[in-house]
Design a protein around this motif. Structure first.
Motif, PDB file in Angstrom:
ATOM      1  N   THR A 166      18.772  16.581   0.312  1.00 31.23           N
ATOM      2  CA  THR A 166      19.824  16.924  -0.642  1.00 31.23           C
ATOM      3  C   THR A 166      20.183  15.664  -1.422  1.00 31.23           C
ATOM      4  OG1 THR A 166      21.563  16.475   0.984  1.00 31.23           O
ATOM      5  CG2 THR A 166      20.787  18.759   0.801  1.00 31.23           C
ATOM      6  N   LEU A 167      20.770  15.850  -2.588  1.00 33.26           N
ATOM      7  CA  LEU A 167      21.168  14.732  -3.425  1.00 33.26           C
ATOM      8  C   LEU A 167      22.690  14.702  -3.544  1.00 33.26           C
ATOM      9  CD1 LEU A 167      18.523  15.076  -6.281  1.00 33.26           C
ATOM     10  CD2 LEU A 167      18.611  13.286  -4.551  1.00 33.26           C
ATOM     11  N   SER A 168      23.266  13.545  -3.358  1.00 30.67           N
ATOM     12  CA  SER A 168      24.705  13.407  -3.519  1.00 30.67           C
ATOM     13  C   SER A 168      25.066  13.528  -4.991  1.00 30.67           C
ATOM     14  CB  SER A 168      25.180  12.058  -2.982  1.00 30.67           C
ATOM     15  OG  SER A 168      24.681  10.998  -3.783  1.00 30.67           O
ATOM     16  N   ALA A 169      26.317  13.819  -5.268  1.00 31.72           N
ATOM     17  CA  ALA A 169      26.758  14.030  -6.649  1.00 31.72           C
ATOM     18  C   ALA A 169      26.494  12.807  -7.524  1.00 31.72           C
ATOM     19  CB  ALA A 169      28.234  14.386  -6.667  1.00 31.72           C
ATOM     20  N   ARG A 170      26.529  11.611  -6.945  1.00 32.10           N
ATOM     21  CA  ARG A 170      26.359  10.393  -7.730  1.00 32.10           C
ATOM     22  C   ARG A 170      24.950   9.803  -7.654  1.00 32.10           C
ATOM     23  NH1 ARG A 170      31.926   6.953  -6.522  1.00 32.10           N
ATOM     24  NH2 ARG A 170      33.393   8.550  -7.274  1.00 32.10           N
ATOM     25  N   SER A 171      24.042  10.503  -6.993  1.00 34.56           N
ATOM     26  CA  SER A 171      22.692   9.973  -6.840  1.00 34.56           C
ATOM     27  C   SER A 171      22.022   9.744  -8.191  1.00 34.56           C
ATOM     28  CB  SER A 171      21.828  10.922  -6.009  1.00 34.56           C
ATOM     29  OG  SER A 171      20.489  10.468  -5.954  1.00 34.56           O
ATOM     30  N   ARG A 172      21.251   8.670  -8.282  1.00 34.71           N
ATOM     31  CA  ARG A 172      20.490   8.369  -9.495  1.00 34.71           C
ATOM     32  C   ARG A 172      19.105   9.004  -9.475  1.00 34.71           C
ATOM     33  NH1 ARG A 172      21.857   1.882 -10.383  1.00 34.71           N
ATOM     34  NH2 ARG A 172      24.132   2.130 -10.564  1.00 34.71           N
ATOM     35  N   ARG A 173      18.828   9.754  -8.411  1.00 36.63           N
ATOM     36  CA  ARG A 173      17.531  10.435  -8.314  1.00 36.63           C
ATOM     37  C   ARG A 173      17.620  11.803  -8.989  1.00 36.63           C
ATOM     38  NH1 ARG A 173      15.336   5.694  -6.913  1.00 36.63           N
ATOM     39  NH2 ARG A 173      15.954   4.994  -4.839  1.00 36.63           N
ATOM     40  N   LEU A 174      16.470  12.306  -9.407  1.00 29.73           N
ATOM     41  CA  LEU A 174      16.408  13.635 -10.011  1.00 29.73           C
ATOM     42  C   LEU A 174      15.904  14.696  -9.045  1.00 29.73           C
ATOM     43  CD1 LEU A 174      14.989  13.111 -13.630  1.00 29.73           C
ATOM     44  CD2 LEU A 174      17.218  14.050 -13.000  1.00 29.73           C
ATOM     45  N   PHE A 175      15.034  14.285  -8.129  1.00 32.95           N
ATOM     46  CA  PHE A 175      14.346  15.245  -7.270  1.00 32.95           C
ATOM     47  C   PHE A 175      14.405  14.771  -5.810  1.00 32.95           C
ATOM     48  CE2 PHE A 175      12.046  14.356 -11.243  1.00 32.95           C
ATOM     49  CZ  PHE A 175      12.202  15.548 -11.921  1.00 32.95           C
ATOM     50  N   THR A 176      14.123  15.690  -4.896  1.00 31.38           N
ATOM     51  CA  THR A 176      13.936  15.310  -3.495  1.00 31.38           C
ATOM     52  C   THR A 176      12.455  15.427  -3.147  1.00 31.38           C
ATOM     53  OG1 THR A 176      14.239  17.557  -2.614  1.00 31.38           O
ATOM     54  CG2 THR A 176      16.225  16.185  -2.885  1.00 31.38           C
ATOM     55  N   LEU A 177      12.022  14.643  -2.197  1.00 27.88           N
ATOM     56  CA  LEU A 177      10.618  14.684  -1.781  1.00 27.88           C
ATOM     57  C   LEU A 177      10.261  16.056  -1.219  1.00 27.88           C
ATOM     58  CD1 LEU A 177       8.098  12.858  -1.584  1.00 27.88           C
ATOM     59  CD2 LEU A 177       8.774  12.332   0.772  1.00 27.88           C
ATOM     60  N   SER A 178      11.198  16.679  -0.507  1.00 35.82           N
ATOM     61  CA  SER A 178      10.918  17.993   0.070  1.00 35.82           C
ATOM     62  C   SER A 178      10.717  19.039  -1.024  1.00 35.82           C
ATOM     63  CB  SER A 178      12.044  18.421   1.013  1.00 35.82           C
ATOM     64  OG  SER A 178      13.285  18.453   0.347  1.00 35.82           O
ATOM     65  N   ALA A 179      11.508  18.963  -2.100  1.00 42.75           N
ATOM     66  CA  ALA A 179      11.345  19.915  -3.201  1.00 42.75           C
ATOM     67  C   ALA A 179      10.012  19.696  -3.908  1.00 42.75           C
ATOM     68  CB  ALA A 179      12.497  19.775  -4.190  1.00 42.75           C
ATOM     69  N   LEU A 180       9.644  18.437  -4.101  1.00 44.24           N
ATOM     70  CA  LEU A 180       8.350  18.139  -4.721  1.00 44.24           C
ATOM     71  C   LEU A 180       7.200  18.614  -3.846  1.00 44.24           C
ATOM     72  CD1 LEU A 180       6.749  16.848  -7.003  1.00 44.24           C
ATOM     73  CD2 LEU A 180       7.004  14.628  -5.864  1.00 44.24           C
ATOM     74  N   TYR A 181       7.361  18.483  -2.536  1.00 44.28           N
ATOM     75  CA  TYR A 181       6.340  18.953  -1.592  1.00 44.28           C
ATOM     76  C   TYR A 181       6.150  20.469  -1.721  1.00 44.28           C
ATOM     77  CZ  TYR A 181       4.078  19.982   2.910  1.00 44.28           C
ATOM     78  OH  TYR A 181       3.229  20.443   3.891  1.00 44.28           O
ATOM     79  N   SER A 182       7.264  21.222  -1.700  1.00 44.42           N
ATOM     80  CA  SER A 182       7.172  22.684  -1.793  1.00 44.42           C
ATOM     81  C   SER A 182       6.554  23.116  -3.111  1.00 44.42           C
ATOM     82  CB  SER A 182       8.569  23.302  -1.644  1.00 44.42           C
ATOM     83  OG  SER A 182       9.101  23.065  -0.363  1.00 44.42           O
ATOM     84  N   ALA A 183       6.944  22.443  -4.194  1.00 40.88           N
ATOM     85  CA  ALA A 183       6.424  22.804  -5.502  1.00 40.88           C
ATOM     86  C   ALA A 183       4.932  22.501  -5.625  1.00 40.88           C
ATOM     87  CB  ALA A 183       7.202  22.048  -6.578  1.00 40.88           C
ATOM     88  N   THR A 184       4.510  21.353  -5.101  1.00 38.85           N
ATOM     89  CA  THR A 184       3.095  20.985  -5.171  1.00 38.85           C
ATOM     90  C   THR A 184       2.266  21.855  -4.247  1.00 38.85           C
ATOM     91  OG1 THR A 184       3.747  18.723  -5.739  1.00 38.85           O
ATOM     92  CG2 THR A 184       1.488  19.047  -5.004  1.00 38.85           C
ATOM     93  N   SER A 185       2.838  22.250  -3.131  1.00 33.37           N
ATOM     94  CA  SER A 185       2.162  23.192  -2.234  1.00 33.37           C
ATOM     95  C   SER A 185       1.914  24.517  -2.951  1.00 33.37           C
ATOM     96  CB  SER A 185       3.007  23.423  -0.983  1.00 33.37           C
ATOM     97  OG  SER A 185       2.440  24.425  -0.162  1.00 33.37           O
ATOM     98  N   ALA A 186       2.937  25.014  -3.667  1.00 33.60           N
ATOM     99  CA  ALA A 186       2.786  26.252  -4.428  1.00 33.60           C
ATOM    100  C   ALA A 186       1.735  26.094  -5.522  1.00 33.60           C
ATOM    101  CB  ALA A 186       4.126  26.658  -5.029  1.00 33.60           C
ATOM    102  N   LEU A 187       1.712  24.937  -6.157  1.00 32.89           N
ATOM    103  CA  LEU A 187       0.769  24.666  -7.239  1.00 32.89           C
ATOM    104  C   LEU A 187      -0.678  24.712  -6.759  1.00 32.89           C
ATOM    105  CD1 LEU A 187       0.175  23.610 -10.171  1.00 32.89           C
ATOM    106  CD2 LEU A 187       0.325  21.299  -9.184  1.00 32.89           C
TER     107      LEU A 187
END
Length: 377
Positions: free
Chosen positions: A214-235
């Motif tokens: 999860t990303l905190s409200a003030r995080s400077r990141r756009l994505f999480t590694l787990s979300a990228l993993y799920s998306a690339t798995s689907a791809l």
């Protein structure tokens, strides 16, 4: 009379003395003695029991065995015979355990042999799924039987104490975030691909949260590694690319193509937009959107992996209104103002993207779309 000829590892199981003898270490917790030993895997299914499934919860000392977990755990052992890792089992023993130290004083009092009558009942307080997986793995590869697993033995003090032990052992157990699981998994090919995307791709480098899911409200990141993993798995699902390098190249090319169609990502990298504001106002950085984009890409890659063919077909993505205030997302990706990523929402989100590209929906997708249009959300 005890058994003779203690082996270097595990327990001597000859019946001459009617007892098991384990090499062990004696400790004390909360004023109670306990013992740590090593047990050969071949003994685990024979002497360690778990409560029968049909017993009511109030008279069991642990949860019902989830048989669906066992094949995966067993496969893990069988597929990784040189580097699998299992943590210790914890068991209660209802027999009269007797510990004999190598000396009567000093450190030698804590190291010795643990004698347990063979008539004793060994009840697993923690590790029943590991036990079942070991049993299943041994059926396929009996050679594993001479390997060992650590076991912590406690004196059985009755059902109430065993139930309390189970509750205490699991009370503070926290499953690690999926992102850090992907980060540390060097066995899974898709985890390797995802890590390289996060660390090297110009789209993601420096903007992926590598540990938390999860990303905190003030995080400077756009994505999480787990979300990228799920998306690339689907791809990449069902796409035969022959090598990890090939899969890496295709996935990298796809996400770079998507990046060209979502200017907000580039503006965050250029520091003209704040990551926190983009996440707050738009859907395209959230896991459900990445997953839907991955599924969309999978459809195109199944027809051709040539970028010259699939990349132009992605062009309509540039016109998608990703704003969270867009009413088209309500009931698809957003429920009551909150982003929702259950299966139905993923299907409805990818439906919207397929419609933008003029792609046909599968039977399942059409059924979900029809229900959505009827207001059955």
């Amino acid at each position: 009379m005890g058994t003779q000829g203690l082996p270097q590892q595990g327990a001597d199981t000859t019946t001459a003395g009617f007892e098991y003898i384990f090499p062990g270490i004696r400790g004390v917790q909360a004023g109670r003695e306990y013992y740590v030993s090593m047990c050969p895997l071949r003994l685990i299914p024979k002497i360690f029991l778990f409560d029968e499934d049909e017993l009511a919860p109030e008279v069991r000392a642990q949860r019902v065995l989830n048989k669906g977990r066992v094949p995966g755990l067993a496969r893990y052992i069988l597929d990784n015979p040189d580097d699998y890792v299992f943590s210790a089992l914890t068991a209660s023993v209802d027999g009269a355990m007797r510990f004999v130290g190598v000396s009567d004083q000093g450190p030698g009092m804590r190291v010795g042999r643990l004698h347990i009558p063979m008539a004793s009942r060994f009840l697993i307080n923690d590790g029943q799924h590991r036990r079942a997986a070991i049993e299943a793995a041994l059926k396929e590869n009996p050679a594993l039987g001479d390997e060992t697993i650590a076991v912590v033995f406690f004196q059985d003090a009755g059902l109430a104490r065993s139930q309390q032990m189970f509750a205490d052992l699991n009370r503070h157990a926290v499953r690690p975030a999926r992102s850090i699981g992907v980060l540390y998994d060097h066995r899974d090919e898709l985890s390797q691909i995802t890590r390289l995307l996060a660390l090297r791709s110009p789209v993601f480098r420096g903007f992926v949260e590598m540990e938390s899911s999860t990303l905190s409200a003030r995080s400077r990141r756009l994505f999480t590694l787990s979300a990228l993993y799920s998306a690339t798995s689907a791809l990449l699902q069902g796409i035969d690319l022959n090598s990890t390098e090939g899969a890496q190249d295709v996935s990298g090319a796809f996400w770079e193509a998507i990046d060209e169609l979502i200017p907000d990502w580039r503006e965050v990298r250029n520091r003209t937009l704040a990551a926190a504001e983009v996440r707050k106002q738009y859907l395209h950085t959230h896991g459900i959107a990445l997953h839907a984009l991955g599924l969309l890409g999978n459809t195109l890659l199944r027809e051709s992996i040539d970028p010259e063919e699939w990349k132009p077909r992605l062009a309509p993505i540039r016109n998608v209104d990703w704003s969270r205030t867009n009413p088209e997302w309500e009931g698809r990706a957003i429920i009551g103002g909150r982003v929702s990523k259950n299966h139905q929402n993923v299907v409805l989100t990818v439906n919207h993207l397929r419609q933008q590209l003029g792609l046909e929906l599968s039977a399942e997708e059409q059924q979900a779309e029809d229900a959505y249009q009827r207001g059955e959300r």
